[in-house]
Design a protein around this motif. Structure first.
Motif, PDB file in Angstrom:
ATOM      1  N   ASP A 165       0.837  -1.201   0.000  1.00  0.00           N
ATOM      2  CA  ASP A 165       0.000   0.000   0.000  1.00  0.00           C
ATOM      3  C   ASP A 165       0.875   1.255   0.000  1.00  0.00           C
ATOM      4  OD1 ASP A 165       0.861   0.449   2.672  1.00  0.00           O
ATOM      5  OD2 ASP A 165      -0.848  -0.665   3.483  1.00  0.00           O
ATOM      6  N   VAL A 166       0.221   2.414  -0.065  1.00  0.00           N
ATOM      7  CA  VAL A 166       0.941   3.678  -0.177  1.00  0.00           C
ATOM      8  C   VAL A 166       1.791   3.941   1.057  1.00  0.00           C
ATOM      9  CG1 VAL A 166       0.677   6.187  -0.321  1.00  0.00           C
ATOM     10  CG2 VAL A 166      -0.682   4.709  -1.798  1.00  0.00           C
ATOM     11  N   GLU A 167       1.264   3.646   2.221  1.00  0.00           N
ATOM     12  CA  GLU A 167       2.026   3.877   3.453  1.00  0.00           C
ATOM     13  C   GLU A 167       3.305   3.049   3.463  1.00  0.00           C
ATOM     14  OE1 GLU A 167       1.495   3.492   8.324  1.00  0.00           O
ATOM     15  OE2 GLU A 167      -0.241   3.298   6.999  1.00  0.00           O
ATOM     16  N   GLU A 168       3.199   1.799   3.016  1.00  0.00           N
ATOM     17  CA  GLU A 168       4.377   0.938   2.984  1.00  0.00           C
ATOM     18  C   GLU A 168       5.407   1.448   1.979  1.00  0.00           C
ATOM     19  OE1 GLU A 168       2.949  -3.555   4.146  1.00  0.00           O
ATOM     20  OE2 GLU A 168       2.319  -2.755   2.202  1.00  0.00           O
ATOM     21  N   VAL A 169       4.956   1.793   0.769  1.00  0.00           N
ATOM     22  CA  VAL A 169       5.925   2.207  -0.247  1.00  0.00           C
ATOM     23  C   VAL A 169       6.587   3.525   0.137  1.00  0.00           C
ATOM     24  CG1 VAL A 169       4.400   3.553  -1.784  1.00  0.00           C
ATOM     25  CG2 VAL A 169       6.326   2.294  -2.729  1.00  0.00           C
ATOM     26  N   THR A 170       5.881   4.395   0.857  1.00  0.00           N
ATOM     27  CA  THR A 170       6.488   5.641   1.320  1.00  0.00           C
ATOM     28  C   THR A 170       7.660   5.354   2.250  1.00  0.00           C
ATOM     29  OG1 THR A 170       4.405   6.850   1.109  1.00  0.00           O
ATOM     30  CG2 THR A 170       6.076   7.780   2.583  1.00  0.00           C
ATOM     31  N   GLN A 171       7.439   4.422   3.176  1.00  0.00           N
ATOM     32  CA  GLN A 171       8.495   4.065   4.123  1.00  0.00           C
ATOM     33  C   GLN A 171       9.610   3.286   3.435  1.00  0.00           C
ATOM     34  OE1 GLN A 171       7.116   1.952   7.577  1.00  0.00           O
ATOM     35  NE2 GLN A 171       9.177   1.503   8.327  1.00  0.00           N
ATOM     36  N   TRP A 172       9.256   2.309   2.620  1.00  0.00           N
ATOM     37  CA  TRP A 172      10.263   1.446   1.995  1.00  0.00           C
ATOM     38  C   TRP A 172      11.117   2.205   0.989  1.00  0.00           C
ATOM     39  CZ3 TRP A 172       6.533  -3.279   0.892  1.00  0.00           C
ATOM     40  CH2 TRP A 172       6.129  -3.822   2.121  1.00  0.00           C
ATOM     41  N   ALA A 173      10.506   3.125   0.249  1.00  0.00           N
ATOM     42  CA  ALA A 173      11.273   3.914  -0.718  1.00  0.00           C
ATOM     43  C   ALA A 173      12.331   4.750  -0.019  1.00  0.00           C
ATOM     44  CB  ALA A 173      10.334   4.807  -1.525  1.00  0.00           C
ATOM     45  N   THR A 196       5.389   7.517  -9.449  1.00  0.00           N
ATOM     46  CA  THR A 196       4.337   8.387  -8.917  1.00  0.00           C
ATOM     47  C   THR A 196       2.996   7.673  -8.880  1.00  0.00           C
ATOM     48  OG1 THR A 196       3.736   9.338 -11.065  1.00  0.00           O
ATOM     49  CG2 THR A 196       5.520  10.405  -9.840  1.00  0.00           C
ATOM     50  N   SER A 197       2.820   6.677  -9.749  1.00  0.00           N
ATOM     51  CA  SER A 197       1.553   5.956  -9.771  1.00  0.00           C
ATOM     52  C   SER A 197       1.734   4.631 -10.488  1.00  0.00           C
ATOM     53  CB  SER A 197       0.465   6.778 -10.473  1.00  0.00           C
ATOM     54  OG  SER A 197       0.729   6.875 -11.870  1.00  0.00           O
ATOM     55  N   ARG A 198       0.732   3.774 -10.336  1.00  0.00           N
ATOM     56  CA  ARG A 198       0.670   2.536 -11.116  1.00  0.00           C
ATOM     57  C   ARG A 198      -0.748   2.382 -11.652  1.00  0.00           C
ATOM     58  NH1 ARG A 198       3.467  -2.383  -7.889  1.00  0.00           N
ATOM     59  NH2 ARG A 198       1.685  -2.060  -6.499  1.00  0.00           N
ATOM     60  N   GLY A 199      -0.858   1.677 -12.778  1.00  0.00           N
ATOM     61  CA  GLY A 199      -2.162   1.464 -13.377  1.00  0.00           C
ATOM     62  C   GLY A 199      -2.512   2.539 -14.381  1.00  0.00           C
ATOM     63  N   CYS A 200      -3.611   2.337 -15.088  1.00  0.00           N
ATOM     64  CA  CYS A 200      -4.010   3.270 -16.141  1.00  0.00           C
ATOM     65  C   CYS A 200      -5.534   3.291 -16.244  1.00  0.00           C
ATOM     66  CB  CYS A 200      -3.395   2.857 -17.476  1.00  0.00           C
ATOM     67  SG  CYS A 200      -3.728   4.038 -18.812  1.00  0.00           S
ATOM     68  N   PHE A 217      -2.158   6.652  -6.942  1.00  0.00           N
ATOM     69  CA  PHE A 217      -1.122   7.679  -6.862  1.00  0.00           C
ATOM     70  C   PHE A 217      -0.446   7.713  -5.497  1.00  0.00           C
ATOM     71  CE2 PHE A 217      -4.201   9.188  -9.989  1.00  0.00           C
ATOM     72  CZ  PHE A 217      -3.380   9.411 -11.082  1.00  0.00           C
ATOM     73  N   ARG A 218       0.864   7.924  -5.533  1.00  0.00           N
ATOM     74  CA  ARG A 218       1.589   8.276  -4.323  1.00  0.00           C
ATOM     75  C   ARG A 218       1.470   9.786  -4.146  1.00  0.00           C
ATOM     76  NH1 ARG A 218       7.620   6.310  -4.920  1.00  0.00           N
ATOM     77  NH2 ARG A 218       7.715   7.151  -2.800  1.00  0.00           N
ATOM     78  N   PRO A 219       1.093  10.260  -2.969  1.00  0.00           N
ATOM     79  CA  PRO A 219       0.986  11.708  -2.770  1.00  0.00           C
ATOM     80  C   PRO A 219       2.352  12.373  -2.852  1.00  0.00           C
ATOM     81  CG  PRO A 219       0.708  10.544  -0.695  1.00  0.00           C
ATOM     82  CD  PRO A 219       0.733   9.499  -1.765  1.00  0.00           C
ATOM     83  N   PRO A 220       2.397  13.675  -3.160  1.00  0.00           N
ATOM     84  CA  PRO A 220       3.687  14.359  -3.304  1.00  0.00           C
ATOM     85  C   PRO A 220       4.658  14.139  -2.145  1.00  0.00           C
ATOM     86  CG  PRO A 220       1.954  15.774  -4.109  1.00  0.00           C
ATOM     87  CD  PRO A 220       1.269  14.574  -3.509  1.00  0.00           C
ATOM     88  N   PRO A 221       4.236  14.220  -0.874  1.00  0.00           N
ATOM     89  CA  PRO A 221       5.221  14.015   0.201  1.00  0.00           C
ATOM     90  C   PRO A 221       5.886  12.645   0.149  1.00  0.00           C
ATOM     91  CG  PRO A 221       3.239  15.042   1.065  1.00  0.00           C
ATOM     92  CD  PRO A 221       2.913  14.626  -0.332  1.00  0.00           C
ATOM     93  N   SER A 222       5.177  11.628  -0.351  1.00  0.00           N
ATOM     94  CA  SER A 222       5.760  10.292  -0.441  1.00  0.00           C
ATOM     95  C   SER A 222       6.926  10.274  -1.418  1.00  0.00           C
ATOM     96  CB  SER A 222       4.684   9.292  -0.876  1.00  0.00           C
ATOM     97  OG  SER A 222       5.238   8.003  -1.106  1.00  0.00           O
ATOM     98  N   VAL A 223       6.717  10.866  -2.600  1.00  0.00           N
ATOM     99  CA  VAL A 223       7.772  10.887  -3.618  1.00  0.00           C
ATOM    100  C   VAL A 223       8.900  11.825  -3.199  1.00  0.00           C
ATOM    101  CG1 VAL A 223       8.284  11.310  -6.052  1.00  0.00           C
ATOM    102  CG2 VAL A 223       6.039  10.408  -5.390  1.00  0.00           C
ATOM    103  N   VAL A 224       8.540  12.981  -2.659  1.00  0.00           N
ATOM    104  CA  VAL A 224       9.549  13.969  -2.259  1.00  0.00           C
ATOM    105  C   VAL A 224      10.453  13.413  -1.171  1.00  0.00           C
ATOM    106  CG1 VAL A 224       9.882  16.224  -1.175  1.00  0.00           C
ATOM    107  CG2 VAL A 224       8.179  15.953  -2.994  1.00  0.00           C
ATOM    108  N   SER A 225       9.889  12.685  -0.216  1.00  0.00           N
ATOM    109  CA  SER A 225      10.720  12.116   0.845  1.00  0.00           C
ATOM    110  C   SER A 225      11.691  11.083   0.284  1.00  0.00           C
ATOM    111  CB  SER A 225       9.852  11.488   1.930  1.00  0.00           C
ATOM    112  OG  SER A 225       9.204  10.306   1.467  1.00  0.00           O
ATOM    113  N   GLU A 226      11.278  10.361  -0.752  1.00  0.00           N
ATOM    114  CA  GLU A 226      12.179   9.403  -1.405  1.00  0.00           C
ATOM    115  C   GLU A 226      13.330  10.134  -2.077  1.00  0.00           C
ATOM    116  OE1 GLU A 226      12.082   5.958  -4.911  1.00  0.00           O
ATOM    117  OE2 GLU A 226      10.286   7.132  -4.455  1.00  0.00           O
ATOM    118  N   VAL A 227      13.025  11.216  -2.800  1.00  0.00           N
ATOM    119  CA  VAL A 227      14.075  11.997  -3.456  1.00  0.00           C
ATOM    120  C   VAL A 227      15.023  12.582  -2.418  1.00  0.00           C
ATOM    121  CG1 VAL A 227      14.548  14.030  -4.874  1.00  0.00           C
ATOM    122  CG2 VAL A 227      12.643  12.516  -5.462  1.00  0.00           C
ATOM    123  N   ASP A 228      14.479  13.019  -1.315  1.00  0.00           N
ATOM    124  CA  ASP A 228      15.303  13.569  -0.235  1.00  0.00           C
ATOM    125  C   ASP A 228      16.311  12.521   0.252  1.00  0.00           C
ATOM    126  OD1 ASP A 228      16.237  15.329   1.665  1.00  0.00           O
ATOM    127  OD2 ASP A 228      14.562  15.038   3.037  1.00  0.00           O
TER     128      ASP A 228
END
Length: 577
Positions: A165-173, A196-200, A217-228
């Motif tokens: 789920d999104v919470e897991e991928v945010t932490q794992w990324a 940023t997302s999966r599926g169509c 979709f992964r929300p912006p903070p999820s992706v931004v924290s990964e880039v950080d």
């Protein structure tokens, strides 16, 4: 038997590389799979320092690293190709190599990769997309990172196939970012794929992305924290490639959401101010024509924050209405043309826009590639294809060129048959029947459209910063920038590989360019470099060489009786010849 303590486990990750419609993983790219899997292992209790990462190319080149495969308590293989490709930076694993990895593993072994895919009996996964176990103890049929987490949590006894789920991928990324430091290309020649997302939201008959379901979709903070986290580990190159349509990010999967894009791009720039590459991949042209104003705003946001040379791949697939209807394609040729216009208008500007001055090849050469241009994907072998299809596709491309618009890339390929897709029983036959026609048509597009379009996109004097030198051929050195569909660049002479140089373009092929290092010092440049410059040639280059050194470019120009705009004599080391 007592379950092993995760804190005592040694884990080895082997990256056999992935290539999906919306996900690159062959070097210089590193996919999300090893990073997310490493983060899942850390979350399950495995210490970061006990997780080892190797690429398949490392195993080929350094046999001593097979010891890490054999000795690991848990060995995880990551790979699977769902689209065909030709690769320079690495070679995807072959099935026999994957079996050898499984045989070498003395501990528990797990294989995973693209959802519902993996390593089949073909290297590219082109004709067989069902996983075979290849002698692995466990095969993940959902998300491999979730399988790895649950396998460790369950004492290496098993797991239930599931999607994270999104919470897991945010932490794992975030927690798996450390893996990039173990990649052999780190830090200079490695670009991190960002999901940023999966599926169509659409269901084109030939594409694998809908197998992930509707967009999530992964929300912006999820992706931004990964880039950080990646930036803290030395990553400087990023590609928002893992999505079907970046303009639809953060919305309902179809309509644009400019504010979400602003939060995403602005957040990335804030946490990684020293990034060197920020590119994207897919944009659905139907999004632009259905929601033009929001799309324009989204495109302006992207062009404000990205780096030059970015490419938005447009899945036109076919300009033939008959093929569009037979395959549930969602954009017409007219709609795609309008989308090309809008991207050119809003994002096709250059960081240096002054085209009135003569091309320069010295210290003052500042022109860059446009910020963001569309690319066109054309797919042949689809249901309903006929001879007229080829002519309609050429007419579309000619229309774009005649309108004075820019395309960064035209990708022409034949369809690959996938189990479970509607065209799998017909596409291969159509592609085979039209093989001769396809070859002739592709050659005509390369000559009549690709070459003049490339001259328009990257005229002489355009500077490509940070070209990574990759290989030698025919007395020249070839390299590329990092980014989405970078230009192949040839420079005179056999230069040291692995270096990075700035190149000013001098000439054009169908899909590649030639150039010289910039700034170019007339007192130091080789004969081949000088001869490559437009308007000089061998004779004038020879005259320049024999009369060196020069105190100024004016003195050099007087030798030939012509102007030499943009060169320099100021970079000659003191005491040099």
């Amino acid at each position: 038997m007592t379950a092993p303590d995760p804190a005592d486990l040694d884990v080895t990750l082997i990256d056999g590389y992935v290539d999906e419609p919306a996900h690159f993983g062959v070097p210089p790219y590193i996919s999300t799979y090893p990073r997310f899997t490493a983060g899942a292992l850390v979350d399950a209790g495995v210490p970061e320092e006990q997780i080892t990462y190797h690429t398949i190319d490392e195993l080929r080149d350094e046999r001593n690293k097979w010891r890490d495969v054999a000795d690991a308590d848990l060995m995880i293989y990551l790979g699977g190709m769902t689209v065909p490709g030709k690769y320079v930076g690495g070679t995807p694993a072959e099935p026999d190599e994957v079996r050898e990895i499984a045989w070498a593993a003395e501990g528990t072994s797990l294989m995973g990769g693209p959802v519902k895919f993996g390593v089949g009996e073909e290297n590219a996964g082109a004709t067989e997309t069902e996983r075979s176990d290849l002698d692995f103890e466990f095969v993940a049929k959902g998300d491999v990172e979730a399988a790895a987490h649950d396998l460790v949590a369950n004492g290496l006894e098993g797991f239930g196939d599931r999607m994270r789920d999104v919470e897991e991928v945010t932490q794992w990324a975030r927690e798996g970012a450390f893996v990039v430091e173990q990649h052999p290309n780190h830090p200079e020649y490695l670009i991190c794929e960002l999901e940023t997302s999966r599926g169509c939201a659409y269901r084109c008959s030939f594409c694998t992305e809908p197998l992930y379901g509707n967009p999530s979709f992964r929300p912006p903070p999820s992706v931004v924290s990964e880039v950080d986290a990646l930036s803290d580990r030395g990553a400087r190159h990023f590609r928002l490639g893992r999505q079907a349509d970046i303009l639809a990010y953060g919305g309902d999967g179809e309509a644009p959401n400019p504010e979400a894009l602003r939060d995403l791009y602005g957040g990335i720039r804030e946490v990684a101010p020293e990034l060197e590459t920020l590119h994207l991949d897919n944009i659905n042209p139907v999004t632009i024509v259905r929601w033009p104003e929001d799309s324009r705003e989204g495109l302006r946001i992207i062009a404000e924050h990205n780096t030059p040379g970015d490419t938005a791949a447009f899945g036109l697939e076919s300009a033939d209405p008959q093929v569009q209807e037979a395959n549930d394609l969602n954009v017409t040729a007219d709609e795609c043309f309008r989308a090309v216009e809008i991207v050119n208008e809003e994002a096709g500007w250059r960081p240096s826009e002054d085209r009135s001055a003569a091309p320069t090849y010295g210290a003052d050469a500042v022109d860059r590639l446009p910020k963001l241009l569309p690319g066109i994907n054309l797919l042949h072998g689809l249901k309903g294809e006929r001879e007229e299809t080829y002519e309609l596709n050429k007419q579309f491309l000619q229309r774009v060129y005649d309108a004075g618009l820019l395309l960064r890339r035209i990708n022409i390929r034949q369809v690959m048959a996938f189990d479970g897709t509607e065209m799998s029983d017909t596409g291969a036959q159509i592609a085979d029947d039209h093989k001769k026609l396809f070859k002739q048509y592709k050659g005509e597009v390369r000559e009549e459209i690709d070459n003049p379009m490339l001259q328009r996109v990257a005229p002489p004097g355009t500077v490509l910063p940070d070209v990574h030198l990759e290989y030698h051929q025919d007395g020249r050195t070839f390299g590329r920038q990092l980014g989405t569909y970078p230009l192949l660049v040839a420079v005179p002479g056999e230069r040291e590989l692995g270096r990075t140089i700035d190149v000013a373009i001098t000439d054009h092929g169908y899909r590649s360019v030639s150039g010289v290092p910039t700034p170019l010092d007339l007192n130091r440049a080789s004969m081949d470099e000088l001869a490559a410059l437009p308007g000089l040639g061998d004779q004038r280059a020879g005259s320049l060489v024999v009369n060196r050194p020069y105190d100024s470019t004016d003195e050099a120009a007087a030798t030939l009786g012509i102007d030499l705009p943009g060169f320099t004599t100021a970079h000659t080391p003191e005491g040099a010849d």
